[in-house]
Design a protein around this motif. Structure first.
Motif, PDB file in Angstrom:
ATOM      1  N   PRO A   1      48.860  24.996   0.140  1.00  0.00           N
ATOM      2  CA  PRO A   1      48.472  23.736  -0.492  1.00  0.00           C
ATOM      3  C   PRO A   1      48.038  22.723   0.568  1.00  0.00           C
ATOM      4  N   ARG A   2      46.979  21.973   0.252  1.00  0.00           N
ATOM      5  CA  ARG A   2      46.442  21.003   1.212  1.00  0.00           C
ATOM      6  C   ARG A   2      46.482  19.600   0.638  1.00  0.00           C
ATOM      7  N   HIS A   3      46.824  18.660   1.498  1.00  0.00           N
ATOM      8  CA  HIS A   3      46.911  17.259   1.083  1.00  0.00           C
ATOM      9  C   HIS A   3      45.878  16.400   1.795  1.00  0.00           C
ATOM     10  N   ASP A   4      45.653  16.668   3.040  1.00  0.00           N
ATOM     11  CA  ASP A   4      44.601  15.993   3.797  1.00  0.00           C
ATOM     12  C   ASP A   4      44.275  16.841   5.016  1.00  0.00           C
ATOM     13  N   LYS A   5      43.302  16.423   5.775  1.00  0.00           N
ATOM     14  CA  LYS A   5      42.843  17.225   6.922  1.00  0.00           C
ATOM     15  C   LYS A   5      43.846  17.250   8.074  1.00  0.00           C
ATOM     16  N   HIS A   6      44.874  16.438   8.002  1.00  0.00           N
ATOM     17  CA  HIS A   6      45.842  16.353   9.098  1.00  0.00           C
ATOM     18  C   HIS A   6      47.245  16.757   8.645  1.00  0.00           C
ATOM     19  N   ASP A   7      47.328  17.742   7.735  1.00  0.00           N
ATOM     20  CA  ASP A   7      48.618  18.136   7.181  1.00  0.00           C
ATOM     21  C   ASP A   7      49.231  19.356   7.862  1.00  0.00           C
ATOM     22  N   GLY A   8      48.676  19.772   8.983  1.00  0.00           N
ATOM     23  CA  GLY A   8      49.288  20.859   9.736  1.00  0.00           C
ATOM     24  C   GLY A   8      48.503  22.151   9.747  1.00  0.00           C
ATOM     25  N   PHE A   9      47.466  22.262   8.926  1.00  0.00           N
ATOM     26  CA  PHE A   9      46.667  23.483   8.912  1.00  0.00           C
ATOM     27  C   PHE A   9      45.247  23.149   9.323  1.00  0.00           C
ATOM     28  N   GLY A  10      44.660  24.022  10.104  1.00  0.00           N
ATOM     29  CA  GLY A  10      43.270  23.833  10.481  1.00  0.00           C
ATOM     30  C   GLY A  10      42.576  25.168  10.655  1.00  0.00           C
ATOM     31  N   ALA A  11      41.402  25.247  10.132  1.00  0.00           N
ATOM     32  CA  ALA A  11      40.558  26.428  10.325  1.00  0.00           C
ATOM     33  C   ALA A  11      39.201  25.899  10.740  1.00  0.00           C
ATOM     34  N   LYS A  12      38.756  26.321  11.896  1.00  0.00           N
ATOM     35  CA  LYS A  12      37.481  25.821  12.402  1.00  0.00           C
ATOM     36  C   LYS A  12      36.705  26.987  12.984  1.00  0.00           C
ATOM     37  N   TRP A  13      35.419  27.027  12.688  1.00  0.00           N
ATOM     38  CA  TRP A  13      34.572  28.034  13.299  1.00  0.00           C
ATOM     39  C   TRP A  13      33.247  27.409  13.656  1.00  0.00           C
ATOM     40  N   GLU A  14      32.596  28.058  14.597  1.00  0.00           N
ATOM     41  CA  GLU A  14      31.285  27.605  15.028  1.00  0.00           C
ATOM     42  C   GLU A  14      30.227  28.420  14.295  1.00  0.00           C
ATOM     43  N   VAL A  15      29.237  27.740  13.769  1.00  0.00           N
ATOM     44  CA  VAL A  15      28.153  28.396  13.050  1.00  0.00           C
ATOM     45  C   VAL A  15      27.071  28.776  14.057  1.00  0.00           C
ATOM     46  N   HIS A  16      26.534  29.983  13.912  1.00  0.00           N
ATOM     47  CA  HIS A  16      25.518  30.488  14.826  1.00  0.00           C
ATOM     48  C   HIS A  16      24.247  30.844  14.054  1.00  0.00           C
ATOM     49  N   ASN A  17      23.815  29.941  13.190  1.00  0.00           N
ATOM     50  CA  ASN A  17      22.614  30.189  12.384  1.00  0.00           C
ATOM     51  C   ASN A  17      21.397  30.499  13.241  1.00  0.00           C
ATOM     52  N   GLU A  18      21.281  29.821  14.360  1.00  0.00           N
ATOM     53  CA  GLU A  18      20.106  30.007  15.210  1.00  0.00           C
ATOM     54  C   GLU A  18      20.083  31.375  15.889  1.00  0.00           C
ATOM     55  N   ASP A  19      21.174  32.099  15.851  1.00  0.00           N
ATOM     56  CA  ASP A  19      21.251  33.403  16.501  1.00  0.00           C
ATOM     57  C   ASP A  19      20.642  34.527  15.663  1.00  0.00           C
ATOM     58  N   TYR A  20      20.378  34.270  14.364  1.00  0.00           N
ATOM     59  CA  TYR A  20      19.930  35.336  13.488  1.00  0.00           C
ATOM     60  C   TYR A  20      18.727  34.883  12.666  1.00  0.00           C
ATOM     61  N   THR A  21      17.698  35.695  12.687  1.00  0.00           N
ATOM     62  CA  THR A  21      16.527  35.413  11.854  1.00  0.00           C
ATOM     63  C   THR A  21      16.794  35.956  10.448  1.00  0.00           C
ATOM     64  N   ALA A  22      15.992  35.523   9.503  1.00  0.00           N
ATOM     65  CA  ALA A  22      16.112  36.018   8.136  1.00  0.00           C
ATOM     66  C   ALA A  22      15.915  37.533   8.101  1.00  0.00           C
ATOM     67  N   GLU A  23      15.004  38.026   8.911  1.00  0.00           N
ATOM     68  CA  GLU A  23      14.760  39.476   8.972  1.00  0.00           C
ATOM     69  C   GLU A  23      15.995  40.211   9.503  1.00  0.00           C
ATOM     70  N   GLU A  24      16.620  39.686  10.552  1.00  0.00           N
ATOM     71  CA  GLU A  24      17.818  40.314  11.102  1.00  0.00           C
ATOM     72  C   GLU A  24      18.964  40.306  10.084  1.00  0.00           C
ATOM     73  N   LEU A  25      19.095  39.214   9.336  1.00  0.00           N
ATOM     74  CA  LEU A  25      20.134  39.146   8.307  1.00  0.00           C
ATOM     75  C   LEU A  25      19.863  40.149   7.194  1.00  0.00           C
ATOM     76  N   ALA A  26      18.604  40.327   6.816  1.00  0.00           N
ATOM     77  CA  ALA A  26      18.247  41.304   5.780  1.00  0.00           C
ATOM     78  C   ALA A  26      18.582  42.721   6.245  1.00  0.00           C
TER      79      ALA A  26
END
Length: 141
Positions: free
Chosen positions: A106-131
């Motif tokens: 259960p979450r109450h706010d962004k500072h309640d003790g849990f955090g999940a963070k990731w970096e997005v790498h959209n620029e690393d993959y073309t639409a063709e590579e994703l297909a």
């Protein structure tokens, strides 16, 4: 098949006490002893499976079928603004008990003790590579 040395199998067989939230013939949900936020609950199949890869279709259906109901109960009890539903598969992903389980946090706010963070790498993959990748993954299904 249950594993003798698995703490979650022992909990499922009621050999080790837990703070049960929900139980039916196939599934058990109980409070995590390491509460990230109030109400942090684990949902497990009673049938042992180390990872999500090892779940039978039936056990997966049984576990995932009760997640919405338990989540609603958690939200009502804790008045949470949201909930994180996650499962770690493998040590590299943070799995500490080798028995498949889902965390309901259960979450109450962004500072309640849990955090999940990731970096997005959209620029690393073309639409063709994703297909190509999507097609390649689907060949294993």
């Amino acid at each position: 098949m249950q594993k003798d040395n698995c703490i979650f199998c022992k909990i499922a067989k009621h050999e080790v006490p837990s703070h049960k939230v929900f139980e039916n013939d196939e599934v058990l949900a109980f409070l995590d002893l390491s509460q990230v936020t109030k109400g942090h609950t684990l949902v497990i199949p009673k049938q042992h499976a180390d990872h999500v890869y090892d779940l039978s279709v039936e056990d997966a259906q049984s576990v995932f079928a009760v997640v919405p109901e338990i989540s609603r109960a958690l939200q009502k009890e804790t008045q949470a603004a949201g909930i994180n539903i996650l499962s770690n598969t493998g040590k590299v992903a943070g799995q500490s008990v080798s028995h498949f389980h889902i965390h309901l946090i259960p979450r109450h706010d962004k500072h309640d003790g849990f955090g999940a963070k990731w970096e997005v790498h959209n620029e690393d993959y073309t639409a063709e590579e994703l297909a190509i990748l999507a097609n390649s993954i689907s060949t294993h299904l």
